[in-house]
Scaffold this motif. Structure first.
Motif, PDB file in Angstrom:
ATOM      1  N   ALA A 287       1.192  -1.304  -0.028  1.00  0.00           N
ATOM      2  CA  ALA A 287      -0.064   0.203  -0.410  1.00  0.00           C
ATOM      3  C   ALA A 287       0.927   1.437  -0.381  1.00  0.00           C
ATOM      4  O   ALA A 287       1.653   0.949  -0.631  1.00  0.00           O
ATOM      5  N   ASP A 288       0.824   2.347   1.092  1.00  0.00           N
ATOM      6  CA  ASP A 288       1.558   3.391   0.922  1.00  0.00           C
ATOM      7  C   ASP A 288       2.340   3.166   1.907  1.00  0.00           C
ATOM      8  O   ASP A 288       3.178   4.090   2.361  1.00  0.00           O
ATOM      9  N   LEU A 289       2.156   2.293   2.768  1.00  0.00           N
ATOM     10  CA  LEU A 289       3.988   2.245   3.302  1.00  0.00           C
ATOM     11  C   LEU A 289       5.520   2.341   3.314  1.00  0.00           C
ATOM     12  O   LEU A 289       6.277   1.660   1.520  1.00  0.00           O
ATOM     13  N   GLN A 290       6.326   3.295   4.030  1.00  0.00           N
ATOM     14  CA  GLN A 290       7.046   3.184   3.356  1.00  0.00           C
ATOM     15  C   GLN A 290       8.307   3.223   4.511  1.00  0.00           C
ATOM     16  O   GLN A 290       8.041   2.811   5.538  1.00  0.00           O
ATOM     17  N   PRO A 291       9.571   2.341   4.336  1.00  0.00           N
ATOM     18  CA  PRO A 291      10.086   2.447   4.988  1.00  0.00           C
ATOM     19  C   PRO A 291      11.306   3.347   6.177  1.00  0.00           C
ATOM     20  O   PRO A 291      10.601   4.757   5.930  1.00  0.00           O
ATOM     21  N   PRO A 292      11.209   3.536   7.513  1.00  0.00           N
ATOM     22  CA  PRO A 292      11.678   3.935   8.259  1.00  0.00           C
ATOM     23  C   PRO A 292      12.991   4.949   7.833  1.00  0.00           C
ATOM     24  O   PRO A 292      13.379   4.560   7.118  1.00  0.00           O
ATOM     25  N   PRO A 293      12.693   6.507   7.860  1.00  0.00           N
ATOM     26  CA  PRO A 293      14.418   7.553   7.733  1.00  0.00           C
ATOM     27  C   PRO A 293      15.014   6.136   8.188  1.00  0.00           C
ATOM     28  O   PRO A 293      16.068   5.717   8.738  1.00  0.00           O
ATOM     29  N   PRO A 294      16.861   6.173   7.380  1.00  0.00           N
ATOM     30  CA  PRO A 294      17.819   5.860   7.265  1.00  0.00           C
ATOM     31  C   PRO A 294      18.699   6.439   9.245  1.00  0.00           C
ATOM     32  O   PRO A 294      19.343   5.787   9.320  1.00  0.00           O
ATOM     33  N   GLU A 295      17.915   7.963   8.834  1.00  0.00           N
ATOM     34  CA  GLU A 295      19.068   8.524  10.582  1.00  0.00           C
ATOM     35  C   GLU A 295      17.906   7.661  11.628  1.00  0.00           C
ATOM     36  O   GLU A 295      18.503   7.925  12.757  1.00  0.00           O
ATOM     37  N   LEU A 296      16.985   6.881  11.344  1.00  0.00           N
ATOM     38  CA  LEU A 296      15.867   6.594  13.224  1.00  0.00           C
ATOM     39  C   LEU A 296      17.080   5.108  13.605  1.00  0.00           C
ATOM     40  O   LEU A 296      17.650   4.499  12.717  1.00  0.00           O
ATOM     41  N   ASP A 297      17.113   5.507  14.850  1.00  0.00           N
ATOM     42  CA  ASP A 297      17.771   4.467  15.867  1.00  0.00           C
ATOM     43  C   ASP A 297      16.855   3.985  15.952  1.00  0.00           C
ATOM     44  O   ASP A 297      15.324   4.061  16.724  1.00  0.00           O
ATOM     45  N   LEU A 298      17.601   1.974  15.983  1.00  0.00           N
ATOM     46  CA  LEU A 298      16.191   0.972  15.640  1.00  0.00           C
ATOM     47  C   LEU A 298      16.441   0.925  16.676  1.00  0.00           C
ATOM     48  O   LEU A 298      15.811  -0.875  16.488  1.00  0.00           O
ATOM     49  N   ARG A 299      17.429   0.235  17.758  1.00  0.00           N
ATOM     50  CA  ARG A 299      17.776  -0.012  18.743  1.00  0.00           C
ATOM     51  C   ARG A 299      16.773  -0.081  19.924  1.00  0.00           C
ATOM     52  O   ARG A 299      17.052  -1.270  20.541  1.00  0.00           O
ATOM     53  N   ALA A 300      16.684   0.891  19.842  1.00  0.00           N
ATOM     54  CA  ALA A 300      15.772   0.323  21.256  1.00  0.00           C
ATOM     55  C   ALA A 300      14.386  -0.402  21.564  1.00  0.00           C
ATOM     56  O   ALA A 300      13.868  -0.910  20.405  1.00  0.00           O
ATOM     57  N   ARG A 301      14.448  -0.933  22.193  1.00  0.00           N
ATOM     58  CA  ARG A 301      14.006  -2.079  22.523  1.00  0.00           C
ATOM     59  C   ARG A 301      12.976  -2.017  23.536  1.00  0.00           C
ATOM     60  O   ARG A 301      13.067  -1.125  24.855  1.00  0.00           O
ATOM     61  N   GLN A 302      11.505  -1.839  23.080  1.00  0.00           N
ATOM     62  CA  GLN A 302      10.160  -2.077  24.726  1.00  0.00           C
ATOM     63  C   GLN A 302       9.806  -2.915  24.934  1.00  0.00           C
ATOM     64  O   GLN A 302       9.316  -3.819  24.213  1.00  0.00           O
ATOM     65  N   VAL A 303       9.523  -2.814  26.092  1.00  0.00           N
ATOM     66  CA  VAL A 303       8.916  -3.711  26.337  1.00  0.00           C
ATOM     67  C   VAL A 303       7.398  -3.945  25.830  1.00  0.00           C
ATOM     68  O   VAL A 303       6.688  -3.314  25.627  1.00  0.00           O
ATOM     69  N   PRO A 304       6.492  -5.164  25.493  1.00  0.00           N
ATOM     70  CA  PRO A 304       5.452  -4.851  24.999  1.00  0.00           C
ATOM     71  C   PRO A 304       4.349  -4.594  25.358  1.00  0.00           C
ATOM     72  O   PRO A 304       4.127  -5.069  26.581  1.00  0.00           O
ATOM     73  N   GLY A 305       3.713  -3.710  24.192  1.00  0.00           N
ATOM     74  CA  GLY A 305       2.403  -2.932  24.986  1.00  0.00           C
ATOM     75  C   GLY A 305       2.818  -1.779  26.058  1.00  0.00           C
ATOM     76  O   GLY A 305       2.007  -1.226  26.301  1.00  0.00           O
ATOM     77  N   THR A 306       3.947  -1.464  25.846  1.00  0.00           N
ATOM     78  CA  THR A 306       4.256   0.023  26.367  1.00  0.00           C
ATOM     79  C   THR A 306       4.688   1.450  25.095  1.00  0.00           C
ATOM     80  O   THR A 306       5.037   2.324  25.110  1.00  0.00           O
ATOM     81  N   GLY A 307       4.811   1.052  24.064  1.00  0.00           N
ATOM     82  CA  GLY A 307       5.343   1.221  22.783  1.00  0.00           C
ATOM     83  C   GLY A 307       4.014   2.730  22.361  1.00  0.00           C
ATOM     84  O   GLY A 307       4.056   3.945  21.630  1.00  0.00           O
ATOM     85  N   GLY A 308       3.334   2.766  23.178  1.00  0.00           N
ATOM     86  CA  GLY A 308       2.078   3.586  22.738  1.00  0.00           C
ATOM     87  C   GLY A 308       1.213   3.639  21.599  1.00  0.00           C
ATOM     88  O   GLY A 308       1.485   2.289  20.670  1.00  0.00           O
ATOM     89  N   SER A 309       0.054   4.045  21.298  1.00  0.00           N
ATOM     90  CA  SER A 309       0.133   3.943  19.782  1.00  0.00           C
ATOM     91  C   SER A 309      -0.770   5.300  19.201  1.00  0.00           C
ATOM     92  O   SER A 309      -0.985   6.078  19.626  1.00  0.00           O
ATOM     93  N   ASP A 310      -0.174   5.077  17.777  1.00  0.00           N
ATOM     94  CA  ASP A 310      -1.230   6.362  16.926  1.00  0.00           C
ATOM     95  C   ASP A 310      -1.099   5.993  15.699  1.00  0.00           C
ATOM     96  O   ASP A 310      -1.757   4.931  15.262  1.00  0.00           O
ATOM     97  N   GLU A 311      -1.918   6.444  14.647  1.00  0.00           N
ATOM     98  CA  GLU A 311      -2.830   6.736  13.608  1.00  0.00           C
ATOM     99  C   GLU A 311      -1.697   6.162  12.578  1.00  0.00           C
ATOM    100  O   GLU A 311      -2.121   5.277  12.168  1.00  0.00           O
ATOM    101  N   ALA A 312      -0.520   5.948  12.800  1.00  0.00           N
ATOM    102  CA  ALA A 312       0.662   5.495  12.073  1.00  0.00           C
ATOM    103  C   ALA A 312       0.666   4.123  12.000  1.00  0.00           C
ATOM    104  O   ALA A 312       1.351   3.179  11.107  1.00  0.00           O
ATOM    105  N   ARG A 313       0.958   3.775  13.686  1.00  0.00           N
ATOM    106  CA  ARG A 313       0.902   2.205  13.860  1.00  0.00           C
ATOM    107  C   ARG A 313      -0.086   1.477  13.798  1.00  0.00           C
ATOM    108  O   ARG A 313      -0.319   0.617  12.717  1.00  0.00           O
ATOM    109  N   SER A 314      -1.260   1.984  13.419  1.00  0.00           N
ATOM    110  CA  SER A 314      -2.320   1.616  13.614  1.00  0.00           C
ATOM    111  C   SER A 314      -2.977   1.020  11.695  1.00  0.00           C
ATOM    112  O   SER A 314      -3.772   0.320  11.541  1.00  0.00           O
ATOM    113  N   HIS A 315      -2.400   2.143  11.034  1.00  0.00           N
ATOM    114  CA  HIS A 315      -2.652   2.194   9.252  1.00  0.00           C
ATOM    115  C   HIS A 315      -1.851   0.648   9.471  1.00  0.00           C
ATOM    116  O   HIS A 315      -2.190   0.128   8.800  1.00  0.00           O
TER     117      HIS A 315
END
Length: 857
Positions: A287-315
């Protein structure tokens, strides 16, 4: 070499069991670990022989698949304890026993004429392990419990259920996860305490009393709700098939296939997006999903259920839902998604694991002969693989009284205690109790993280083991959850509403709860000097514990062969989602994904066509943690007796599969595939049996009536004489046939009631009832938990002083303490580098400073 040929960790020990559904699971675990279990039954047979499902749906004392499952590998001795001869035989058996497993709630003491203290004095080498619904004393000590009631009062139900409606009002009740989980939770923890007491006995020669209240054990099983409430006064929302969360949303992480099955597609953060877009693009489904920008830090780990929710994630989830809907269950490319780094998995029905090559390769299941039926049946029989010991499959559950003659004809037996116990010199005393710990002198080189493994070493630290928790900044543990509030404890003490949290990773409340009592070191074992430090640590430690994907330590030069060459008696435990041996390799899981594989997700929820609801927290993280602790304690006990270390390959999913035994048997014996049943009770017949709305917003009470007398008592308390005149409700059989009408009638009344007043009135009348309690209720209003001292205040260097879950098992001579031998909360990142490297390994302070400059620590 891993296999099922070795002895059990508890070989040579004898357990006398007086238990119903409340403690039979503990006995099953001890039997699997190699102990001999003598089950004492009354002449009419144990009550659990009357719990379904039944072979060919024919009730009978020898037909209960429930009894078959929880009493495999035990012996049945019939004694009439109400007679002097029966009581005398019981005392003779106790004289030769190592453990008494007692769920009789004082009835045994009464018939023997010995209270707890007198029983321990008469049999000083005996470990007496007592399980009660609510404890020996306290304001709720006489409450009636049941699986449903404990899951309500203990918090799981208020974490588990369906999303609220579009106005964020709950239109469905909280759901009790199925089935018998209150007793699984309590049973696992009781088994760990028993082995800790045995380790102390091996060193001191003395037994002790171990007690556990099911209510306290279950109340400590929810994962995140406690510290969110304790630290920031934040309640959590229960959500369909995903973690209870601070913010509600309507985006379940499970997806429907075109043929009506379900997959979990967990995660959906930036790291997942990076892996997701190429996979979907291959099928023209991005669909319209795009990879995250290359400068984004992807190392951080979240406890499942603590990352919050927003429309981008829902989409993202909506796009994934579309993709999954295009497939049948059989063809959905979830393995490809796993290979791409995504946490996707099928929601399996329990019997489907019994057909899976991976679990068959791991010997997770075994066929067990029932010679009197001329058939064998498939059971789950193993929770992990190990190199020196193995799970004992044993024979099928005993026929009533099958072993009476043989056991009673035996000569005198002595408890399995060493003639010359190896006493610990100058034992370290626990800060609050001023008594020795059971695990004096045990050191753990602790790579465990998240909850499934870190939660396991948490138990050992509370029992006195010195745990040295290893982290590295490039791959840190999950510290950012349940954060301390801006303003600290002072702000929380005066708060009347939710508080904002700090962002400091050294001030995570969930991390504090999981890792109190441990020391912390930061160590880069990819650096040659870091690897050398790791080897030096192995030399001075008894245990290496980790929870990485299979093969990580081996690739870094720390495989079991290397560990053994450094310390031949080392105990090495690893726990991954699917286990290191088998066909799945590095399959990725976290708690909710493990529950999907293990069957727990599909087994919880309203009947189909409703969607599954699963657990609202990482239940298999906790069950994995309990099993991890059990494996370590068993291995330590085995080493105390034999001098042998071992390698244990544990699997989080296996810890879930082991819990589905009665359901697997129903499939194997009756060809019946499990169907969800909401809050009802199809196996131990009860009606009404459910959660009913009370006065107020999202207020519920669980009620369970197993007998006509309890039903009449409910009607009297409700002042509903017409219920007793209604032919639909006249008998348990007829109530079971008319449960929809019955539930409607009960809820029409409960809606007029204050939930706690209602519970007190019903309990006083002899009806099992319990408020569906959330974290606020358990922390602020539950007098029984307060009486049991269920929380202990610990102080972390930076986060300050906060209450966390204390270990629920009470050991009379070697009590546990969650602050551990160091009397402290969880460590800040690398907090104990100087201590460990100088005091333990003999480096100089200037050497330590150089190691920091070189990026080693």
């Amino acid at each position: 070499m891993m296999g099922n040929a070795g002895p059990g960790m508890l070989a040579g020990l004898r357990v006398i069991e007086i238990a119903d559904e409340r403690a039979e699971y503990t006995g099953l675990l001890l039997a699997g670990l190699g102990a001999e279990i003598i089950k004492i039954e009354p002449p009419e047979g144990n009550a659990t022989r009357r719990i379904g499902p039944f072979l060919a749906d024919q009730p009978g004392l020898e037909h209960s698949l429930f009894f078959w499952n929880y009493n495999r590998n035990k012996k049945s001795v019939v004694l009439d304890l109400q007679t002097p001869a029966g009581a005398e035989q019981m005392l003779r058996l106790l004289g030769g026993a190592d453990i008494l497993l007692d769920a009789s709630c004082g009835a045994l003491n009464e018939v023997l004429g010995l209270d707890h203290a007198a029983l321990n004095a008469r049999f000083p080498q005996l470990v007496t392990a007592r399980m009660t619904p609510f404890g020996d004393d306290g304001p709720w000590k006489d409450f009636k419990g049941s699986d449903l009631i404990h899951l309500a009062l203990g918090g799981p139900m208020m974490n588990c259920g369906y999303d609220p409606d579009p106005n964020f009002e709950y239109d469905t009740p909280p759901i009790a996860p199925q089935i018998w989980h209150a007793y699984h939770i309590a049973g696992e923890q009781m088994a760990t305490a028993i082995i800790a007491a045995l380790i102390h006995r091996e060193r001191s020669g003395e037994g002790q009393d171990v007690s556990l209240a099911i209510h306290e054990a279950v109340s400590k099983n929810p994962e995140q709700d406690l510290m969110y409430w304790v630290c920031r006064r934040v309640p959590l929302w229960r959500l369909t098939c995903r973690h209870a969360s601070e913010g509600p949303n309507h985006s379940p992480s499970i997806c429907h296939t075109k043929d009506g099955r379900w997959f979990i597609t967990h995660g959906m953060g930036a790291r997942d997006l990076k892996n997701l877009v190429p996979l979907l693009s291959k099928y023209n489904a991005q669909a319209d999903l795009q990879p995250p920008p290359p400068e984004l830090d992807l190392r951080a780990r979240q406890v499942p259920g603590t990352g919050g929710s927003d429309e981008a994630r829902s989409h993202m989830l909506d796009v994934v839902q579309r993709f999954v809907r295009a497939w049948t269950y059989k063809d959905m490319p979830w393995r490809e998604a796993q290979d791409a780094g995504l946490l996707w998995a099928p929601l399996r029905k329990p019997h489907e694991n019994a057909l899976d090559e991976h679990w068959l390769a791991r010997k997770t299941f075994a066929e067990i002969e029932h010679p009197e039926l001329g058939r064998s049946f498939l059971y789950p029989t193993s929770k992990w693989l190990s190199s020196k010991t193995s799970w004992q499959v044993g024979r099928r559950a005993p026929l009533l009284g099958e072993d009476t003659e043989t056991v009673l004809a035996e000569g005198a037996r002595r408890p399995s205690v060493p003639a010359q116990p190896r006493r610990v010199e100058n034992p370290r005393l626990s800060a609050p109790h001023n008594k020795p710990f059971p695990l004096q002198g045990i050191r753990i080189f602790d790579f465990a993280w998240f909850l499934a493994s870190a939660g396991g070493t948490r138990f050992l630290a509370a029992m006195g083991a010195e745990s040295y928790k290893v982290e590295w900044k490039d791959n840190p543990d999950t510290r950012l959850a349940g954060m301390a509030p801006v303003g600290g404890r002072a702000a929380r003490d005066v708060a009347t509403g939710p508080l904002p949290g700090v962002k400091d990773p050294d001030m995570g409340g969930n991390f504090l709860n999981k890792n109190s009592g441990k020391r912390g070191i930061s160590l880069n074992i990819r650096h040659p000097k870091g690897l050398q430090i790791a080897k030096d640590m192995i030399r001075v430690c008894d245990v290496v514990a980790e929870g990485f994907s299979p093969g990580v330590l081996q690739r870094l030069g720390l495989g079991y062969d290397v560990m053994k060459s450094i310390r031949p008696d080392i105990i090495y435990i690893q726990q991954s989602g699917m286990g290191a041996h088998g066909t799945y390799g590095r399959m990725r899981t976290v708690g909710p994904v493990a529950a999907a594989f293990g069957g727990q997700a599909e087994m919880s929820g309203l009947p189909e066509p409703a969607m599954p609801v699963s657990w609202g927290y990482s239940y298999l993280d906790w069950m994995g943690a309990y099993g991890y602790a059990l494996a370590l304690l068993g291995a330590i006990y085995h080493r105390e007796r034999t001098g042998q270390g071992q390698w244990i390959d544990a699997s989080q999913c296996e810890s879930g599969i082991f819990l589905t035994g009665a359901t697997i048997l129903d499939w194997a014996a009756n060809e019946r595939v499990f169907r969800r049943y909401g809050n009802r009770s199809p196996y131990k017949r009860a009606a009404p049996h459910g959660a009913y709305r009370c006065q107020g917003k999202d207020r519920w009470i669980a009620i369970a009536c197993f007998t006509d007398a309890e039903w009449r008592a409910l009607a009297r308390v409700a002042e509903q004489g017409d219920w007793l005149d209604d032919r639909r409700f006249a008998t348990l059989d007829s109530r079971l046939q008319h449960q929809d009408a019955l539930d409607a009638a009960v809820e029409a009344w409960s809606l007029t009631q204050d939930r706690y007043d209602c519970m007190m009135k019903l309990q006083k009348a002899g009806v099992a009832a319990g408020v569906c309690q959330n974290a606020e209720d358990r922390v602020d209003y539950d007098p029984q938990l307060r009486h049991l001292k269920w929380l202990t205040e610990v102080t972390g260097t930076k986060i300050g002083t906060w209450p966390v879950y204390e270990i629920p098992m009470k050991l009379s001579k070697t009590p546990a303490y969650i602050g551990g031998p160091i009397n402290r909360g969880a460590p800040c990142y690398g907090e104990d580098n100087m201590y460990v490297l100088t005091e333990l390994l003999g480096r100089t302070p200037s050497e330590v400073e150089r190691l920091a400059e070189e990026g080693v620590i």
